[in-house]
Design an enzyme around this catalytic site. Structure first.
Site, short mmCIF file in Angstrom:
data_model
loop_
_atom_site.label_atom_id
_atom_site.label_comp_id
_atom_site.label_asym_id
_atom_site.label_seq_id
_atom_site.Cartn_x
_atom_site.Cartn_y
_atom_site.Cartn_z
N ARG A 173 0.81 -1.21 0.00
CA ARG A 173 0.00 0.00 0.00
C ARG A 173 0.85 1.27 0.00
O ARG A 173 0.51 2.27 0.64
CB ARG A 173 -0.96 0.02 1.20
CG ARG A 173 -1.88 -1.17 1.30
CD ARG A 173 -2.80 -1.30 0.08
NE ARG A 173 -3.58 -2.52 0.17
CZ ARG A 173 -3.19 -3.68 -0.32
NH1 ARG A 173 -2.03 -3.77 -0.97
NH2 ARG A 173 -3.93 -4.76 -0.20
N SER A 259 -11.06 0.21 3.32
CA SER A 259 -10.31 -0.10 4.54
C SER A 259 -9.67 1.18 5.05
O SER A 259 -8.87 1.80 4.35
CB SER A 259 -9.24 -1.15 4.25
OG SER A 259 -9.83 -2.36 3.84
N GLU A 397 -5.19 4.44 5.80
CA GLU A 397 -4.90 4.15 4.39
C GLU A 397 -5.31 5.29 3.47
O GLU A 397 -4.59 5.60 2.53
CB GLU A 397 -5.59 2.85 3.97
CG GLU A 397 -5.24 2.41 2.57
CD GLU A 397 -5.67 0.98 2.29
OE1 GLU A 397 -6.06 0.72 1.14
OE2 GLU A 397 -5.60 0.13 3.18
#
Length: 405
Positions: A173, A259, A397
């Protein structure tokens, strides 16, 4: 109103353009529908020296309630182009995709043609240009396995260049684009598997080997087995929908940024101190962000060359007794940590309109009319509970604009 640099969208709030549905009205917004418009608008805005924000699908952005004092460059470019491939690489197809192309539209386009490599990334909201920024991944696939290069407008030089994937430092990520290299992704180049030959023989285009246990179970097959790209896409969409991760105006659980927290990466000796039932997956160090023990600086660590690239380490802390050694890194489940810190699905703070999704503890949702500060308050509460219970700070995130946790 429009000009040579795109459409000026005055008075449009970011809450109307983001999936979390929060955010104030920017001082100025320019929507670019062609690459030329995007480049010209960006160079014009950069020459003024003011604040700027790139926005496309809005699925990974959580903006403050206050007006954004700057210019929002809204990317609305479209187009999928099949590029020539070398004769010595049969069974491959290369595509160039404009940054504003919705990501799931691209996946559907590929699946319809029997191209594999991104089928497990079905249902991820947002634009194609945003995909390399955080190296999107799901159900055993990551963009990095298919990404060849990006076309990039560099903020410092003002030049457009083709940047190979190897130079993007893609990790879990993250990428150099997320860690501080400023500019705008104009287009993305992908290398996919053309399964036309297999389709002619077997009657179906096969996807890549299944690398995620939950997906294999949903399909009734074993890890490593292959099914058709369409079957994999359908299964992934069903799994994501069951978690509120496929946009649906009728389902408030999908009014989220997906998320909200990344799965934390810790050293193996720290992970051993967690309850035995806590999920964990060993990782190669270069593939991960790392959580540094309290009292350990980047310079103290044998992993300093790798850790120096991880911009979020300054705020990353874990148990004070963890040793700073170059041992195996372990990925933990943020969802498990949240649940076992006592935060259940549907939880909300008193009077708040932001809540943990009723389907998945890793998502924070806007139940209707929530403010950005309500979202941030809930995120801080989750962070505090997990840190208190397990000694791990969860990192957000999505991109936070005007907000701090």
């Amino acid at each position: 109103m429009s000009d040579a640099h795109g459409m000026n969208d005055a008075g449009v709030a970011l809450s109307a353009l983001t999936t979390m549905q929060v955010g104030g009205v920017p001082e100025r917004m320019i929507t670019a529908s062609t690459q030329r418009e995007l480049i010209d608008a960006a160079l014009d805005v950069w020459s003024d020296g003011g604040e700027w924000l790139v926005l496309a699908g809005g699925s990974n952005t959580v903006a403050a309630d206050e007006p954004f004092e700057g210019t929002v460059l809204r990317v609305a470019t479209r187009g999928i182009e099949v590029l020539p491939t070398d004769a010595d690489t049969p069974g491959r197809v290369r595509v160039r995709v404009q940054a504003g192309e919705p990501w799931d539209d691209l996946v559907a386009y590929a699946v319809e043609r029997g191209w594999s490599g991104i089928e497990a990334l079905s249902g991820i909201p947002g634009s194609t240009g945003a995909a390399p920024v955080q190296n999107i991944g799901a159900y055993g696939q990551e963009l990095s396995s298919s990404l060849v290069a990006i076309e990039f407008l560099d903020y410092l030089s003002g030049e457009v260049s083709r940047v190979p994937a190897a130079e993007l430092e893609l990790g879990y990520r993250t990428s150099v684009l997320k860690q501080g290299r400023e500019g705008i992704v104009l287009a993305v180049e992908l290398d996919l598997h053309d399964t036309a030959d297999a389709q002619a023989v077997l009657g179906e285009a096969l996807g890549q080997p299944i690398a995620y246990a939950q997906l294999a179970s949903a399909l009734g097959v074993q890890l490593g087995d292959r099914v058709s790209v369409q079957a994999m896409r359908d299964a992934v969409l069903a799994l994501r929908a069951s978690k509120g991760m496929v946009l649906d105006p009728a389902d408030r659980d999908t009014a989220s940024a997906g998320s909200f927290f990344t799965n934390p990466i810790v050293r193996e000796n720290f992970a051993r101190a967690l309850p035995a039932e806590a999920p964990r997956w060993p990782l190669v160090p270069a593939a991960a962000d790392v959580v540094v023990p309290l009292g350990t600086t980047v310079a103290d660590s044998p992993l300093d060359e790798f850790l120096a690239h991880q911009a979020d380490l300054a705020a990353s802390t874990v148990d004070a007794g963890a040793a700073a050694s170059a041992e195996t890194l372990v990925k933990l489940s943020a969802a498990w940590l949240i649940e076992h810190a006592g935060i259940r699905r549907g939880f909300r703070l008193p009077g708040s309109r932001a809540a943990i999704s009723s389907k998945h503890t890793l998502a924070i949702t806007n139940t209707g009319g929530a403010s950005a500060e309500e979202v941030a308050q809930l995120a801080r509460y989750v962070q505090g509970r997990v840190q208190s219970e397990f000694g791990v700070i969860l990192h957000p995130e999505p991109v936070l604009v005007g907000l701090e946790l």
